[in-house]
Each structure stands twice: as C-alpha cells, then as structure tokens.
Write a protein that holds these residues in place. Structure first.
Motif, PDB file in Angstrom:
ATOM      1  N   GLU A 373      -2.437  57.142 -71.373  1.00  0.00           N
ATOM      2  CA  GLU A 373      -3.151  58.197 -70.655  1.00  0.00           C
ATOM      3  C   GLU A 373      -3.107  57.976 -69.148  1.00  0.00           C
ATOM      4  OE1 GLU A 373      -6.286  55.285 -72.334  1.00  0.00           O
ATOM      5  OE2 GLU A 373      -4.377  56.160 -72.944  1.00  0.00           O
ATOM      6  N   ARG A 376       0.381  59.111 -68.031  1.00  0.00           N
ATOM      7  CA  ARG A 376       0.430  60.580 -68.028  1.00  0.00           C
ATOM      8  C   ARG A 376      -0.264  61.145 -66.787  1.00  0.00           C
ATOM      9  NH1 ARG A 376       0.888  65.142 -71.197  1.00  0.00           N
ATOM     10  NH2 ARG A 376      -0.641  66.770 -70.747  1.00  0.00           N
ATOM     11  N   TYR A 422       7.075  67.519 -68.301  1.00  0.00           N
ATOM     12  CA  TYR A 422       5.797  68.243 -68.269  1.00  0.00           C
ATOM     13  C   TYR A 422       5.940  69.712 -67.873  1.00  0.00           C
ATOM     14  CZ  TYR A 422       3.942  63.467 -68.194  1.00  0.00           C
ATOM     15  OH  TYR A 422       3.645  62.160 -68.490  1.00  0.00           O
TER      16      TYR A 422
END
Length: 524
Positions: A373, A376, A422
C-alpha cells in the motif's frame, strides 16, 4: 613491561599508557645517555615532534607532531596469543581453590599433584572454545610454534581487533594453527604486508569472514593475498584510504559482501572495477564522497549487466543530490534494499516516496520495509505530481498521441510505466504545484573558508529546506572540522558588502532567504 627488548624492535607496535604507537628508532639520542625508543603515535596530537631532536633527524613521521622519544621500560610490546587467551578465558594466574590432591604415574614413579583436576578442567575448557574475542588484549605474536593448535584446536571465530600485531606474517603463524577458522577480525592493527613471501597453502582454507578495518591495507595488497582466501564471503575494508586500482581476476569470486565505507579516494569509475564480482549481494560505500553513478551499458528502461547479484546497497553520508543517481539504481537487476540517509537528496520533502516510485523492485528503504500500500501511494503521488510536466513535454492520455520528449523520459524513466499501471492522470487530479521536484529546491552555492585562505572555494548544490545544523554536518565531513567549531554566515550579490549570520541551527536555508549564487562563509 620489561627492560628486555625484542630483537626485531623496529616496526613493532607498542602500547604506552593506553595509547598505541609504532617503533621507528632504537638507540642513543645524545647528549642524553641511555637507550631510547623513537615512536610514531597513532594519534599525532599525542606526540611532540617529527622524529628529530636538536637538529638531528632520527626517524620520520607522517605528521609533524607524531613523534616522541620514550624509554624502553615505558613500552608494552604485548604478549603472545595463548597468554592473552588464557588470561581472558582460563584464569591462568588464578588459584586452584578446590585443592584436590591425586596421584599421577610419571614413568615408573607415582607423583602427588595438587589442583590437578582444576588444571584438567581449564585445559578442557580451552579445547572446547570456538568463538573468542581478544579485543585490546595486547596480542603481538603467535608464540611458540604449535602450541595454539595443541591448546585450542576448535576455534572458529577470532576477534583480534585493536591489538599490537605488526605483521601479516604473524597473523599467518596464528591462523595456520587454527584449521577450523571461519571468521577473523584484525581491525585497528597497523599491519605490514610482505611483498614477496606467499601465504602457505591451506592457511585460510575455511575463512569466510575477514574484517580489515583501519589497518592501512591497499587494494593491491588485498588482491595479492586474496588468492589465499579461496572461500571468502565477507570482506570489510573500512577506513583504509583505499583506491581501487585494478579489477579482481580469479580472486574474490565467492564474495557476497564488501564494505568499502569511509575510503574517500574511491570514485564512480573505480566502482566499475568491482562491478562484475558474480556473487556480490551486499555493497557498503558510505562516506566516500560519491555524488553520481552511471551504467553506460544500459539505456533508459533497461537493466545493466554490472553488479548482477547486488541486492543490498548502502550509500549513506555521501554527496548525492541528483535524481539521476536514483534513476540509475533502477537499472540494477537484483536490487531490493537501499540505504541512502544523510545525503542532500534526502532533505527534499517526501524524498523517500520519490525513491520508492523510481526504483520498481525496491522492498526495503533506509532499513524500513516497503509495504504494497505504501508503494501504491508513492507511485500514484509521483504520477500526479509530475503530470503537468509530462503533458507539457508531449505526454497524452491517448497512446497514439503520447510522445513525451527525451528530456522528460530521461528525468522520469518510470513515468510511462506508471501511466500504464494506473492509467494516465486526469486533468482534475493534477496539482498546480510540484513541491517534490528537487531541481526546484536545490540551491547552487559557493562555500568559502574565510579564515583559511589556502582552502579552495567549493561549489555545492544544497536543498533550500536543509537546516543550518545539517549544513554544518556536511561541512564538518568535508573540511574535517568538528561541528561545534563551525560558524556560518552568507553573502549575496544582491546585498554587496553585507554578511548575514546563520545563527539558528534549527532553521533552514530558505528561512534565511539564501538564494542561488549566494556564498556561504565558513569560520572555525
């Protein structure tokens, strides 16, 4: 300490009231009668002269105040390996408090012994030893030939750091009696290395870890003796003023860890000479003054053939200030862990997030695990932050129209991949400010030592967010001056003749309105 001098006194290491030195002279020093030792102190501030007395040069020192004359009975020439070992581990001079009396048959006679059981226990204890530390035990020699092998044959790990060993040959005499030796620490022994005598075959046949920090070894000497370390895996060479002069050929091929920290003579080009060690997984190159690195065999988005097994890289306390350095690290095939603290680059806001976004395979940064996380978030933030620059450079959400220029791709080699991962950034999510761009925060400053006229004017790039305290830390390492003695101020071309003091260590350069082209003034 004894009045009897060793035969080979010149070059011997001595301990004088806890301070270490090397004997450079032995003889008369007229008009004072009696025998004198001329010594060169490890700490030059401890001495009084350069080896001369009343106009006569008796020996030479590397520092003008590194020398002294002392009487022989003031010098401790150390003890042999076994004497030190027994003193630390077997209490050789202790009493046999059990007082047990027993009989021992010697030839045809029966002999009464007192404390025999205690002696046997001590000998058994020494034979069982595997890991020993004789740190700062004044070990200077191997002692009687064969006695180490008889007394403690099972030793595997030896710490002989900060002792009085003066010759690599003496180390060989110790090691050749320890057939199971796997780890050896010789740090802070000022060793002389022979230029011709080879190491006997098999002496270090099982040695896997060798620590040679602060011993004065050169790279040429490392390579000369490396053939006698056939299975060596870890080699520590900190603070030796090493300059890598040639590529290891047929030696050090099993090395997995190499520590070259605090060797400021090493530069980027020298690192190429060790770039093809096939198993090198851990490389420590902190505090060598490194500012750039480039892998010429790999273009943007490609992997280099250099350092093929490198997983863990430590570059703390260097002069890294450009993102191109981090871009190049993404070319390493196996890099998983990076430590780069106390570099100008790390003063930028969210510098760690940018590093994570720039190096795809990184799993640990500055000894902290990178969770999925966190990666990201860092990559999404990077994508948003530089979105406007990407569009201005020719980037476009439509793949057929997406043609960012070479300058942008060079500065942000992973940006296109992040867009594929993304999606291209939408207009509404793009920020108008780009607070993380290092080039917008770096100041190019001149650094002038006001009271040291022989010192050249330096030029450095520093983040405007860097505190005065951290600037002092950087200058302390560059100038070899304690931080507590440094005073900083600056001059600006916009205010000729005016000097502004940087008096608060906790404030940033930006707080004092330091700008590009200004000159930092350093005094001590």
């Amino acid at each position: 300490m004894s009045d009897i001098l060793p035969l080979d006194v010149i070059g011997r290491r001595v301990d004088i009231n806890g301070e270490f030195a090397t004997v450079r002279f032995c003889g008369d020093v007229p008009p004072v009668t009696g025998l004198w030792l001329g010594i060169e102190w490890d700490n030059p501030e401890r001495g009084k002269h350069d080896g001369s007395y009343e106009g006569t040069m008796y020996f030479k020192c590397s520092h003008p105040t590194g020398g002294s004359f002392v009487r022989p009975n003031k010098a401790n020439f150390g003890v042999d390996f076994l004497t030190a070992l027994k003193k630390r581990y077997a209490l050789e001079d202790g009493s046999d408090d059990d007082g047990i009396s027993c009989s021992l048959i010697v030839g045809s006679k029966q002999v009464q012994t007192v404390g025999f059981e205690s002696i046997t226990k001590k000998q058994s204890h020494l034979r069982a030893l595997q890991n020993i530390s004789l740190w700062k035990c004044a070990v200077s020699c191997a002692g009687e030939q064969g006695r180490i092998a008889e007394t403690c044959p099972n030793i595997r790990v030896v710490n002989l750091s900060k002792n009085l060993l003066s010759s690599w040959n003496e180390v060989i005499l110790i090691a050749e009696q320890l057939n199971n030796l796997e780890s050896l620490d010789l740090s802070e022994n000022k060793l002389q290395f022979p230029s011709d005598s080879p190491t006997p075959s098999g002496t270090f046949s099982n040695l896997k870890i060798l620590v040679l920090n602060k011993i004065g070894i050169t790279w040429a000497e490392v390579l000369r003796f490396a053939a006698s370390w056939p299975v060596l895996e870890e080699l520590y060479l900190k603070s030796n003023s090493i300059s890598i002069s040639e590529r290891p050929v047929n030696v050090l091929q099993k090395l997995t860890l190499l520590d070259l920290s605090s060797n400021p003579a090493i530069d980027e080009s020298q690192l190429y000479l060790i770039a093809y060690l096939p198993r090198l997984a851990h490389l420590f190159i902190s505090e060598i003054g490194l500012s750039s690195i480039h892998f010429p065999d790999a273009g943007i988005g490609c992997k280099t053939s250099m350092f093929p097994s490198l997983q863990y890289l430590v570059v703390n306390d260097n002069q890294i200030s450009e993102w191109s350095f981090i871009n190049e690290l993404d070319k390493l095939q196996s890099l998983q862990s990076l430590s780069c603290t106390r570099n100008p680059l790390c003063e930028v806001d969210k510098a760690e997030d940018i590093i994570i976004a720039k190096i795809a395979q990184l799993k640990t940064l500055n000894r902290c695990q990178i969770f999925p996380e966190e990666r990201r978030g860092a990559e999404l933030d990077y994508r948003r932050t530089f979105g406007i620059e990407w569009k201005r450079a020719g980037g476009h959400p439509d793949p057929d129209k997406n043609r960012p220029n070479a300058e942008f791709i060079s500065a942000h080699p992973r940006y296109q991949l992040l867009c594929c991962k993304y999606g291209a950034p939408e207009d509404e999510e793009l920020k108008t400010e780009q607070p993380f761009m290092l080039k917008n925060q770096l100041l190019t400053l001149k650094i002038k030592c006001s009271n040291q006229h022989e010192q050249k004017v330096l030029e450095k790039q520093l983040p405007d967010s860097m505190t005065v305290q951290k600037v002092k830390g950087l200058l302390s390492r560059l100038l070899k001056v304690p931080v507590s003695e440094l005073l900083l101020s600056y001059e600006s071309p916009k205010m000729p003749g005016k000097e502004i003091e940087l008096g608060n260590d906790l404030q940033s350069l930006q707080f004092y309105s330091v700008e590009n082209g200004d000159c930092l003034l350093v005094r001590w």
